[in-house]
Design an enzyme around this catalytic site. Structure first.
Site, mmCIF file in Angstrom:
data_model
loop_
_atom_site.group_PDB
_atom_site.id
_atom_site.type_symbol
_atom_site.label_atom_id
_atom_site.label_comp_id
_atom_site.label_asym_id
_atom_site.label_seq_id
_atom_site.Cartn_x
_atom_site.Cartn_y
_atom_site.Cartn_z
ATOM 1 N N GLU A 66 15.649 7.119 -11.337
ATOM 2 C CA GLU A 66 16.348 7.225 -10.060
ATOM 3 C C GLU A 66 17.576 8.125 -10.136
ATOM 4 O O GLU A 66 18.298 8.266 -9.155
ATOM 5 C CB GLU A 66 16.764 5.824 -9.584
ATOM 6 C CG GLU A 66 15.576 4.955 -9.247
ATOM 7 C CD GLU A 66 15.947 3.533 -8.876
ATOM 8 O OE1 GLU A 66 17.017 3.048 -9.322
ATOM 9 O OE2 GLU A 66 15.168 2.909 -8.136
ATOM 10 N N GLN A 78 -2.695 2.222 -9.289
ATOM 11 C CA GLN A 78 -3.602 1.234 -9.861
ATOM 12 C C GLN A 78 -3.455 -0.137 -9.206
ATOM 13 O O GLN A 78 -4.108 -1.083 -9.593
ATOM 14 C CB GLN A 78 -3.360 1.107 -11.372
ATOM 15 C CG GLN A 78 -3.548 2.394 -12.137
ATOM 16 C CD GLN A 78 -4.994 2.858 -12.129
ATOM 17 O OE1 GLN A 78 -5.898 2.065 -12.360
ATOM 18 N NE2 GLN A 78 -5.216 4.115 -11.843
ATOM 19 N N ILE A 128 -0.740 -2.055 -9.288
ATOM 20 C CA ILE A 128 0.150 -2.932 -10.045
ATOM 21 C C ILE A 128 1.383 -3.305 -9.217
ATOM 22 O O ILE A 128 1.792 -4.465 -9.187
ATOM 23 C CB ILE A 128 0.531 -2.285 -11.388
ATOM 24 C CG1 ILE A 128 -0.724 -2.171 -12.253
ATOM 25 C CG2 ILE A 128 1.622 -3.079 -12.096
ATOM 26 C CD1 ILE A 128 -0.571 -1.299 -13.475
ATOM 27 N N SER A 140 1.649 -3.574 -5.991
ATOM 28 C CA SER A 140 1.231 -4.562 -4.983
ATOM 29 C C SER A 140 1.101 -5.942 -5.602
ATOM 30 O O SER A 140 1.519 -6.946 -5.004
ATOM 31 C CB SER A 140 -0.105 -4.156 -4.360
ATOM 32 O OG SER A 140 0.032 -2.955 -3.652
ATOM 33 N N TYR A 168 5.839 -0.636 0.538
ATOM 34 C CA TYR A 168 6.459 -1.825 1.100
ATOM 35 C C TYR A 168 6.050 -2.019 2.564
ATOM 36 O O TYR A 168 5.734 -3.125 2.989
ATOM 37 C CB TYR A 168 7.984 -1.766 0.982
ATOM 38 C CG TYR A 168 8.505 -1.606 -0.435
ATOM 39 C CD1 TYR A 168 7.727 -1.960 -1.540
ATOM 40 C CD2 TYR A 168 9.761 -1.088 -0.678
ATOM 41 C CE1 TYR A 168 8.203 -1.808 -2.833
ATOM 42 C CE2 TYR A 168 10.244 -0.946 -1.972
ATOM 43 C CZ TYR A 168 9.452 -1.297 -3.040
ATOM 44 O OH TYR A 168 9.922 -1.147 -4.307
#
Length: 136
Positions: free
Chosen positions: A28, A69, A71, A73, A106
């Site tokens: 970030e 992939q 992940i 979620s 999101y």
């Protein structure tokens, strides 16, 4: 496709949790903002009155596969499960304005963008500002 196991964090995970915090901060472009130590993580997360609840996602095999992939979620679904089990009515996620992929994920999972919907901005007190407020 990688498999993922999501579990409650244990005190022995603090070293790896701190490493992941630093890696995320680097991604970030905020490495200079990581001020926490492994000892502080232990005290805040595993002391007498834990300040936070931490889950660990173990990727099998090791990370390195491409994104997409599912992940992220799986992790967010687990957070929702734990939050409901603990009686929480909501949980919040923070995301930098340039991370469109995360924001889209999101939203796809049903989150409301409070900046768009309600005009909320996130604020943080730290260091000298905290000491000044506390009179220390």
């Amino acid at each position: 496709m990688a498999s993922v196991r999501i579990r409650e964090a244990e005190e022995g995970d603090c070293g790896n949790i701190l490493r992941l915090i630093r890696e995320l901060a680097e991604y970030e472009k905020l490495s200079d903002q990581v001020k926490i130590s492994e000892e502080a993580l232990r005290a805040d997360g595993f002391g007498e009155n834990p300040f936070f609840h931490c889950l660990v996602a173990e990727l099998l095999p090791a990370p390195g596969e491409p994104q997409g992939q599912g992940i992220g979620s799986k992790i967010i679904k687990k957070v929702a499960e734990v939050a409901l089990d603990k009686g929480c009515s909501q949980f919040r996620l923070a995301v930098l304005d340039w991370n469109k992929r995360a924001m889209d994920l999101y939203k796809d999972l049903g989150a409301r963008d409070l900046t768009e919907a309600e005009g909320w901005h996130s604020f943080r007190f730290e260091g000298e500002a905290m000491r000044e407020l506390a009179g220390k």
